[in-house]
Design an enzyme around this catalytic site. Structure first.
Site, PDB file in Angstrom:
ATOM      1  N   HIS A  61       0.984  -1.095   0.174  1.00 31.24           N
ATOM      2  CA  HIS A  61       0.018  -0.149  -0.359  1.00 31.24           C
ATOM      3  C   HIS A  61       0.775   1.315  -0.158  1.00 31.24           C
ATOM      4  O   HIS A  61       0.432   2.256  -0.150  1.00 31.24           O
ATOM      5  CB  HIS A  61      -1.117  -0.014   1.189  1.00 31.24           C
ATOM      6  CG  HIS A  61      -1.710  -1.262   1.149  1.00 31.24           C
ATOM      7  ND1 HIS A  61      -2.445  -1.475   1.814  1.00 31.24           N
ATOM      8  CD2 HIS A  61      -2.264  -1.713  -0.026  1.00 31.24           C
ATOM      9  CE1 HIS A  61      -3.875  -2.743   1.932  1.00 31.24           C
ATOM     10  NE2 HIS A  61      -3.289  -1.983   0.677  1.00 31.24           N
ATOM     11  N   ILE A 104       0.972   6.818   0.522  1.00 32.46           N
ATOM     12  CA  ILE A 104       0.374   6.130   1.471  1.00 32.46           C
ATOM     13  C   ILE A 104      -1.417   5.679   1.173  1.00 32.46           C
ATOM     14  O   ILE A 104      -1.586   6.607   1.238  1.00 32.46           O
ATOM     15  CB  ILE A 104       0.378   6.293   3.148  1.00 32.46           C
ATOM     16  CG1 ILE A 104       1.899   6.855   2.967  1.00 32.46           C
ATOM     17  CG2 ILE A 104       0.069   5.376   3.426  1.00 32.46           C
ATOM     18  CD1 ILE A 104       2.740   7.282   5.237  1.00 32.46           C
ATOM     19  N   CYS A 105      -1.516   4.641   0.823  1.00 34.56           N
ATOM     20  CA  CYS A 105      -3.146   4.443   0.806  1.00 34.56           C
ATOM     21  C   CYS A 105      -3.708   3.904   2.342  1.00 34.56           C
ATOM     22  O   CYS A 105      -3.832   2.694   2.300  1.00 34.56           O
ATOM     23  CB  CYS A 105      -2.767   3.450  -0.375  1.00 34.56           C
ATOM     24  SG  CYS A 105      -4.873   2.682  -0.946  1.00 34.56           S
ATOM     25  N   LEU A 106      -3.962   4.809   3.034  1.00 34.83           N
ATOM     26  CA  LEU A 106      -4.325   4.712   4.725  1.00 34.83           C
ATOM     27  C   LEU A 106      -6.006   5.589   4.660  1.00 34.83           C
ATOM     28  O   LEU A 106      -5.431   6.967   4.184  1.00 34.83           O
ATOM     29  CB  LEU A 106      -3.552   4.818   5.543  1.00 34.83           C
ATOM     30  CG  LEU A 106      -3.686   4.639   6.348  1.00 34.83           C
ATOM     31  CD1 LEU A 106      -3.851   3.077   6.896  1.00 34.83           C
ATOM     32  CD2 LEU A 106      -2.501   4.995   7.149  1.00 34.83           C
ATOM     33  N   TRP A 124      -8.694   7.818  -3.499  1.00 36.64           N
ATOM     34  CA  TRP A 124      -8.092   6.232  -3.167  1.00 36.64           C
ATOM     35  C   TRP A 124      -9.541   5.629  -3.197  1.00 36.64           C
ATOM     36  O   TRP A 124     -10.660   5.657  -2.836  1.00 36.64           O
ATOM     37  CB  TRP A 124      -7.959   6.966  -1.999  1.00 36.64           C
ATOM     38  CG  TRP A 124      -5.757   7.545  -1.787  1.00 36.64           C
ATOM     39  CD1 TRP A 124      -6.757   8.908  -1.600  1.00 36.64           C
ATOM     40  CD2 TRP A 124      -4.944   6.837  -1.931  1.00 36.64           C
ATOM     41  NE1 TRP A 124      -4.867   9.074  -1.718  1.00 36.64           N
ATOM     42  CE2 TRP A 124      -4.320   8.329  -1.948  1.00 36.64           C
ATOM     43  CE3 TRP A 124      -4.193   5.642  -3.034  1.00 36.64           C
ATOM     44  CZ2 TRP A 124      -3.169   7.957  -1.545  1.00 36.64           C
ATOM     45  CZ3 TRP A 124      -3.008   5.177  -2.934  1.00 36.64           C
ATOM     46  CH2 TRP A 124      -1.884   6.879  -2.541  1.00 36.64           C
TER      47      TRP A 124
END
Lengths: 158, 359
Positions: A88, A95-97, A151
């Site tokens: 991720h 950052i994919c959060l 996202w």
């Protein structure tokens, strides 16, 4: 990252960040070090991978930039230098959060973000880039902020 | 006959043992009767010589520390009162302690300041509570967030908010329902959806006319904290060093200089830059004055006149010609208090108003 001339912090934001900084100095999240600088609006945080995980003893750097309206608006959090290999985390440090974007709440703090990121690293089972890494990084070439990305959060395991 | 008797006996057993008696077959009788010693369920045998078991249930909104403190206090009391009737005493004690504890713990999640100051007599910043999750916030912090969220969802100009002073309660309910439907707000702490009950309880706060958004007082604790003082000292030092090396470019003042205005000079440079400033003043006044020949007479520089605190003070009367400049050196007018005391003297000059009247 060349963010286009960020606005200074509002007084409310500055007050709140002072509080967070003070709390951090007394009680920093485990595995993190903040190099205190003159710049309240950009924190550079050192992360050390937790023991018994894929990232054990590895050191990475997070750059946290606060918007004028913090904490209404989420800070921009990216890895600088060599981002960890993680499904991720993109090679440009994004950052994919979800909590950094859609699920941000003003009740969260830098400290709670750090804990989430370390937990994300710790639960990883493979050191790999996201499958769409190249396409995404190419799209962000002109210094786009991850906050401008739409996202799609789909994986709740890692 | 015998059968009837048996029947009656079974009826009697049912009557006596009630639910404990299960009839499998009436004839010939086959009963299962659950029997217990008579003292099994009877706490009166032990109470009050043995204190009762105490437990706190449904303590939502009460911080863990407070729960355990309250429980141990109650148990202590129960031990103390052993052999005496104590149930009411325990309940009253719990009620009293809960009343004392009835203020939120910890900080407002937005500003991280305590919701209730420990040693503060009057709480300067009122707080509010969401009824369904018991999370508390400073009212002003919550309102700021609420408005920010509505703005982000483009609802800040929606009709819902226009009816901010509904006459009747049903209007309020309708407005709240509509807003919730459109905005889907969640508690910032626990993400529980804010519901109609929450909304109704905070409606008056949300729609209160705040007027100008009040900035809360700067946090003295932060501003005068050691880290902040050190930080400032470091910056001041840097600034001085850069200034010393000529690295600081002073921003140009955009003030329009009009006749009758007092123009201050930066005290350190007043002497060596006097002529330069005078000429720049000339250029500025050129644009506001139509007659070119007036240039030379527009300015009268009265250096070293003490005019503390009146950097942009204006003359009261205009068009008096050269008399107005004489007034400044007249001790009589000075005594009248046109000018504040002589401390904090600032160098500067007054721009004459000679030509204003004649224009």
């Amino acid at each position: 990252m060349s963010s286009s001339s960020p606005k200074g912090l509002s007084r409310i934001a500055a007050n709140r960040l002072h509080k967070e900084l003070k709390e951090w100095q007394v009680n920093p999240p485990t595995g993190f070090k903040h190099k205190v600088s003159d710049n309240l609006q950009r924190w550079i945080v050192e992360v050390t991978g937790a023991p018994n995980t894929l990232y054990e003893n590895e050191t990475y750097y997070l750059q946290v930039d606060f918007p004028e309206n913090y904490p209404m608006e989420a800070p921009q959090v990216i890895f600088t230098q060599n981002p960890p290999l993680h499904p991720h985390i993109y090679s440009n440090g994004h950052i994919c959060l979800d909590i950094l974007y859609d699920s941000w709440s003003p009740a969260m703090t830098v400290s709670s973000i750090c804990i989430s990121i370390l937990s994300m690293l710790s639960s990883s089972t493979e050191k790999a880039r996201p499958v769409d890494n190249d396409r995404y990084v190419r799209n962000c070439r002109n210094g786009k902020s991850p906050k401008e990305t739409r996202w799609w959060f789909h994986d709740d395991k890692v | 006959m015998a059968e009837e008797e048996t029947e009656e006996e079974v009826e009697a057993a049912i009557a006596v043992y009630g639910a404990d008696c299960t009839v499998i077959r009436r004839s010939p009788p086959y009963l299962v009767v659950r029997l217990q010693p008579r003292t099994a369920n009877d706490i009166s045998q032990q109470y009050p010589s043995v204190p009762p078991m105490l437990e706190l249930k449904d303590t939502k909104g009460l911080e863990d520390g407070k729960v355990s403190r309250l429980l141990s206090e109650l148990r202590e009391l129960a031990d103390e009162l052993t052999s005496n009737p104590m149930l009411v005493a325990i309940c009253e004690k719990a009620l009293d302690r809960l009343t004392e504890m009835n203020q939120p713990d910890g900080n407002c999640c937005f500003c991280m300041e305590p919701l209730v100051m420990e040693n503060e007599v009057s709480n300067l910043r009122p707080f509010m509570k969401l009824l369904s999750c018991f999370h508390c916030f400073h009212s002003e912090c919550f309102i700021r967030w609420w408005r920010w969220m509505l703005q982000r969802k483009n609802l800040d100009k929606s009709d819902v908010l226009l009816i901010s002073r509904p006459e009747e309660e049903k209007d309020v309910i309708a407005s709240c329902m509509k807003l919730l439907e459109e905005a889907e707000m969640k508690c910032p702490v626990c993400r529980k959806s804010i519901n109609i009950q929450d909304m109704l309880s905070i409606w008056s706060i949300l729609t209160a006319d705040l007027g100008q958004e009040q900035d809360f007082l700067p946090d003295a604790e932060v501003i005068f904290s050691n880290t902040e003082i050190e930080r400032k000292a470091k910056f001041d030092e840097l600034f001085r060093a850069q200034q010393h090396r000529g690295g600081i470019i002073e921003p140009r003042k955009l003030e329009v200089i009009v006749p009758g205005m007092f123009v201050s000079l930066p005290s350190a440079r007043a002497d060596d830059e006097e002529s330069g400033l005078a000429s720049s003043t000339l250029q500025a006044s050129e644009s506001s004055s139509s007659s070119a020949d007036a240039r030379g007479e527009l300015l009268q520089v009265t250096d070293n006149v003490s005019l503390g605190g009146q950097q942009t003070g204006q003359c009261e009367d205009s068009g008096r010609g050269s008399k107005s400049s004489e007034r400044f050196n007249n001790p009589l007018t000075q005594k009248k208090g046109r000018r504040p005391n002589h401390t904090g003297a600032k160098k500067g000059y007054w721009v004459r108003r000679d030509h204003e009247g004649s224009k």
